[in-house]
Design an enzyme around this catalytic site. Structure first.
Site, PDB file in Angstrom:
ATOM      1  N   GLY A  15       0.786  -1.226   0.000  1.00 24.32           N
ATOM      2  CA  GLY A  15       0.000   0.000   0.000  1.00 24.32           C
ATOM      3  C   GLY A  15       0.815   1.272   0.000  1.00 24.32           C
ATOM      4  N   ASP A  30       8.944  -5.848  10.508  1.00 24.27           N
ATOM      5  CA  ASP A  30       9.530  -4.911   9.547  1.00 24.27           C
ATOM      6  C   ASP A  30       9.988  -3.638  10.248  1.00 24.27           C
ATOM      7  OD1 ASP A  30      10.422  -4.114   7.073  1.00 24.27           O
ATOM      8  OD2 ASP A  30       8.489  -3.317   6.424  1.00 24.27           O
TER       9      ASP A  30
END
Length: 464
Positions: free
Chosen positions: A27, A144
């Protein structure tokens, strides 16, 4: 992924796009204004038309579900999740509180060079966020953590953003999921195998901190056996360097187990890599104490107090004393009471007995055995404790620990020796230094000798 929305465009009749904030693996994130509250928000969008992998849609939905259940001041507050359908496309959106400030990556790009105190402060805040995530049921793993996903405000407060790679421990840790998610350079080695555990986020945090200290990507730093060698490129305290080394260990078992452990160690609340002394792992039954005090290496090998046969004899005496002493005392009491009752009921009378009469009673078998048992076991018990006391004094006076500077060690190995009196060959530990050799551990079990030599060689490899 191309830009989905243009500035000033209205989304779902509720959010007006201001500009693009960033783009990740899942995204694009925009800065927007909530038309109802006039508050700025972060609007993350995913286009179904431009997405070639269904896995990204799954990760996007998982991120929305995860964010809806989080409540921490270091994580932007979740607002809404919705989708907008058009004739050509279907777009998914996540609305969150907009974290004011700049990412660590942007700050470094702009020339920011944080010192150790600032890096420590950032580390503590991020660890507090990770402690919260790992305390959830199930525990949440970000997967992440990198400079682009950490926002720093002017007041020093940090936000952790972009939970697009998040997973929980119920679904993947046990089954060993196969999806590789993360950013190269900041990913823990186990992520390349599709695996993530609690300490996986710690590795990402450690490499992020190295990026702040060195101004270089972790993938550009030298490595030895997958381990990043950074000490020559930073100017930080030895304690903080030790802590960093432990948090970026390639092996899971060598890292801190959880964010809570790492935070306690960073704050100096427990023994760890940043503590001046750190104890190496060893068997609880081991007689070896091995301490790395950074500048010195201490090896203490405590001998057995007694040989096994003598130790067994003392244990027998100890048990016999505890069992027979009460029995002997009770027997003496009842025999004496019987004599007193017999004498008091005789015609001669209790006080008519002479001293010779009383001494004669000592030759009674039961009475004599009871008194003798008390004396013998008391003497043996006292001798046993005296021997233990003397052995403790001897070990304090005559047993000296080996004290070596790790940098002086040239080689550590096991060497063999033949003992003619014992008619067998044995091995011992040998440490070769610049000035002399140290030989020790001859009568240690073979497994402990091998363990000790292995630990010393590991210590040497860390210094190279």
């Amino acid at each position: 992924m191309e830009t989905l929305q243009q500035s000033e465009k209205i989304i779902a009749e509720k959010y007006r796009i201001i500009g693009k904030l960033g783009q990740g693996g899942v995204g694009i994130t925009y800065a927007a204004v909530d038309l109802n509250s006039n508050q700025k928000v972060a609007l993350k969008a995913l286009s179904l038309r431009l997405t070639t992998e269904w896995k990204k849609v799954e990760l996007f939905e998982r991120e929305a579900k995860t964010l809806s259940g989080l409540n921490h001041p270091g994580i932007p507050r979740y607002i809404d999740y919705f989708q907008v359908d058009t004739d050509q496309d279907r777009c998914f959106y996540i609305a969150q509180q907009l974290a004011p400030g700049k990412s660590l990556a942007q700050l470094i790009e702009n020339g920011w060079k944080p010192n150790e105190a600032q890096v420590r402060h950032i580390a503590c805040q991020l660890l507090e966020i990770l402690v919260y995530l790992q305390s959830l049921l199930p525990a949440t793993i970000h997967r992440d953590i990198k400079p682009q996903n950490i926002i720093l405000q002017k007041n020093g407060r940090v936000f952790l953003v972009d939970f697009g790679a998040v997973q929980n421990t119920y679904h993947h840790t046990v089954t060993g999921g196969s999806t590789v998610v993360g950013t190269y350079g900041y990913m823990a080695p186990e992520q390349f195998r599709g695996k993530a555990v609690l300490s996986t986020d710690l590795y990402g945090l450690g490499t992020t901190l190295l990026f702040l200290l060195t101004q270089k990507f972790p993938s550009d730093l030298p490595r030895q056996k997958q381990k990043i060698k950074f000490r020559a490129r930073v100017s930080i305290s030895p304690e903080f360097a030790d802590w960093l080394e432990k948090i970026i260990e390639p092996a899971i078992e060598a890292r801190f187990h959880s964010a809570k452990d790492a935070l306690s160690a960073l704050r100096g609340e427990q023994q760890s890599g940043i503590n001046p002394e750190k104890m190496f792992k060893r068997s609880p039954q081991s007689r070896i104490t091995l301490i790395d005090a950074q500048r010195w290496l201490f090896i203490k090998i405590y001998p057995d107090r007694f040989p096994s046969k003598i130790k067994g004899f003392f244990q027998f005496i100890h048990l016999s004393y505890k069992v027979l002493l009460p029995f002997s005392l009770i027997l003496v009491f009842f025999v004496s009471l019987g004599y007193i009752c017999h004498m008091s009921s005789s015609t001669v009378g209790l006080f008519k007995y002479t001293v010779a009469d009383w001494l004669g009673k000592l030759f009674d078998p039961f009475f004599s055995i009871s008194i003798l048992a008390i004396i013998i076991f008391t003497v043996f018990y006292a001798l046993m404790w005296l021997c233990r006391f003397l052995c403790r004094i001897a070990s304090r006076l005559f047993i000296r620990p080996i004290k070596i500077t790790p940098q002086d060690i040239q080689r550590v190995k096991l060497s063999g020796i033949h003992l003619p009196l014992l008619k067998k060959s044995m091995t011992f530990c040998r440490i070769r230094t610049k000035s002399r050799n140290y030989c020790f551990g001859l009568f240690l079990p073979q497994a402990e000798k091998e363990w000790l030599v292995g630990e010393l060689n590991d210590c040497l490899s860390k210094l190279k």
